[in-house]
Write a protein that holds these residues in place. Structure first.
Motif, PDB file in Angstrom:
ATOM      1  N   UNK A  54       0.837  -1.200   0.000  1.00  0.00           N
ATOM      2  CA  UNK A  54       0.000   0.000   0.000  1.00  0.00           C
ATOM      3  C   UNK A  54       0.875   1.255   0.000  1.00  0.00           C
ATOM      4  N   UNK A  55       0.266   2.361  -0.468  1.00  0.00           N
ATOM      5  CA  UNK A  55       0.968   3.643  -0.463  1.00  0.00           C
ATOM      6  C   UNK A  55      -0.053   4.771  -0.524  1.00  0.00           C
ATOM      7  N   UNK A  56       0.334   5.893   0.016  1.00  0.00           N
ATOM      8  CA  UNK A  56      -0.488   7.098  -0.035  1.00  0.00           C
ATOM      9  C   UNK A  56       0.318   8.234  -0.624  1.00  0.00           C
ATOM     10  N   UNK A  57      -0.363   9.165  -1.260  1.00  0.00           N
ATOM     11  CA  UNK A  57       0.288  10.338  -1.849  1.00  0.00           C
ATOM     12  C   UNK A  57      -0.556  11.560  -1.534  1.00  0.00           C
ATOM     13  N   UNK A  58       0.115  12.669  -1.227  1.00  0.00           N
ATOM     14  CA  UNK A  58      -0.617  13.881  -0.867  1.00  0.00           C
ATOM     15  C   UNK A  58      -0.022  15.091  -1.564  1.00  0.00           C
ATOM     16  N   UNK A  97      -3.242  14.777   4.935  1.00  0.00           N
ATOM     17  CA  UNK A  97      -1.778  14.740   4.951  1.00  0.00           C
ATOM     18  C   UNK A  97      -1.279  13.442   4.327  1.00  0.00           C
ATOM     19  N   UNK A  98       0.012  13.385   4.081  1.00  0.00           N
ATOM     20  CA  UNK A  98       0.610  12.174   3.516  1.00  0.00           C
ATOM     21  C   UNK A  98       0.476  11.001   4.487  1.00  0.00           C
ATOM     22  N   UNK A  99       0.701  11.261   5.786  1.00  0.00           N
ATOM     23  CA  UNK A  99       0.580  10.175   6.763  1.00  0.00           C
ATOM     24  C   UNK A  99      -0.845   9.645   6.846  1.00  0.00           C
ATOM     25  N   UNK A 100      -1.822  10.536   6.767  1.00  0.00           N
ATOM     26  CA  UNK A 100      -3.221  10.089   6.750  1.00  0.00           C
ATOM     27  C   UNK A 100      -3.489   9.257   5.496  1.00  0.00           C
ATOM     28  N   UNK A 101      -2.951   9.683   4.367  1.00  0.00           N
ATOM     29  CA  UNK A 101      -3.128   8.930   3.116  1.00  0.00           C
ATOM     30  C   UNK A 101      -2.489   7.544   3.238  1.00  0.00           C
ATOM     31  N   UNK A 102      -1.332   7.468   3.872  1.00  0.00           N
ATOM     32  CA  UNK A 102      -0.673   6.166   4.081  1.00  0.00           C
ATOM     33  C   UNK A 102      -1.579   5.241   4.899  1.00  0.00           C
ATOM     34  N   UNK A 103      -2.141   5.761   5.985  1.00  0.00           N
ATOM     35  CA  UNK A 103      -3.053   4.959   6.813  1.00  0.00           C
ATOM     36  C   UNK A 103      -4.298   4.556   6.030  1.00  0.00           C
ATOM     37  N   UNK A 121       4.830  -0.304  -7.541  1.00  0.00           N
ATOM     38  CA  UNK A 121       3.479  -0.514  -8.086  1.00  0.00           C
ATOM     39  C   UNK A 121       2.430   0.205  -7.243  1.00  0.00           C
ATOM     40  N   UNK A 122       2.540   0.087  -5.919  1.00  0.00           N
ATOM     41  CA  UNK A 122       1.595   0.778  -5.032  1.00  0.00           C
ATOM     42  C   UNK A 122       1.775   2.287  -5.140  1.00  0.00           C
ATOM     43  N   UNK A 123       3.012   2.730  -5.293  1.00  0.00           N
ATOM     44  CA  UNK A 123       3.299   4.155  -5.450  1.00  0.00           C
ATOM     45  C   UNK A 123       2.618   4.706  -6.704  1.00  0.00           C
ATOM     46  N   UNK A 124       2.727   3.982  -7.801  1.00  0.00           N
ATOM     47  CA  UNK A 124       2.077   4.412  -9.051  1.00  0.00           C
ATOM     48  C   UNK A 124       0.556   4.461  -8.896  1.00  0.00           C
TER      49      UNK A 124
END
Length: 174
Positions: free
Chosen positions: A51-55, A86-92, A163-166
């Protein structure tokens, strides 16, 4: 053919849709032939969730992405826009969505990989969670993990999570 044999044949056909708890229940209710039991026990249940999140705080925009793999095969993937966070919220939120999809697909034994060391350490109990919004996301994550039979969350370097980043960046554009 007896009804029990017919039922076992049907169950064998849908084996990949059953959780390990359901298989144990079936095994307790019926005399499942050893050949079928052996194939159930030896089936590859090695699932890896990335998994990954982007903000983009300047644009009040965030995306999440992830994929579940069994070997080299992609079982499912997701890319979603989640609005302003935020990025951390997106990660969660990416982690939460990935676990929800595992549960929906009855995949309850999973190794989870995130490139956010903060999130991994918080989920594993190495770091405390202090931010009020993050406390809620952390609690939701642990709540979902409690619905899994076996799980682990590990840090993965960004170059092993491409892949998760994309997918998370694709979520930014949705």
């Amino acid at each position: 053919m007896k009804n029990e044999e017919k039922l076992i044949k049907i169950l064998e056909r849908f084996r990949d849709k059953l959780s390990s708890k359901e298989i144990a229940l079936i095994d307790g209710l019926f005399e499942v032939p050893k050949t079928i039991k052996d194939s159930w026990d030896s089936s590859d249940t090695s699932y890896k969730l990335f998994t990954d999140g982007a903000s983009q705080l300047d644009k009040n925009n965030a995306g999440i992405g992830g994929l579940l793999k069994s070997g080299q095969d992609i079982v499912f993937s997701f890319a979603e826009n989640i609005g302003d966070c935020t990025n951390n919220e997106a990660e969660y939120l990416a982690l939460i969505r990935g676990i929800e999809l595992c549960i929906e697909n009855k995949i309850l034994d999973v190794k989870i990989f995130c490139d956010s060391e903060l999130i991994v350490r918080q989920v594993n109990g190495d770091y405390k969670v202090k931010n009020e919004r993050m406390i809620k996301l952390h609690a939701r994550t642990l709540d979902l993990c409690s619905m899994l039979n076996n799980w682990s969350v590990s840090h993965v370097l960004r170059d092993k999570n491409t892949e998760a980043d994309l997918l998370s960046k694709e979520g930014l554009t949705k």
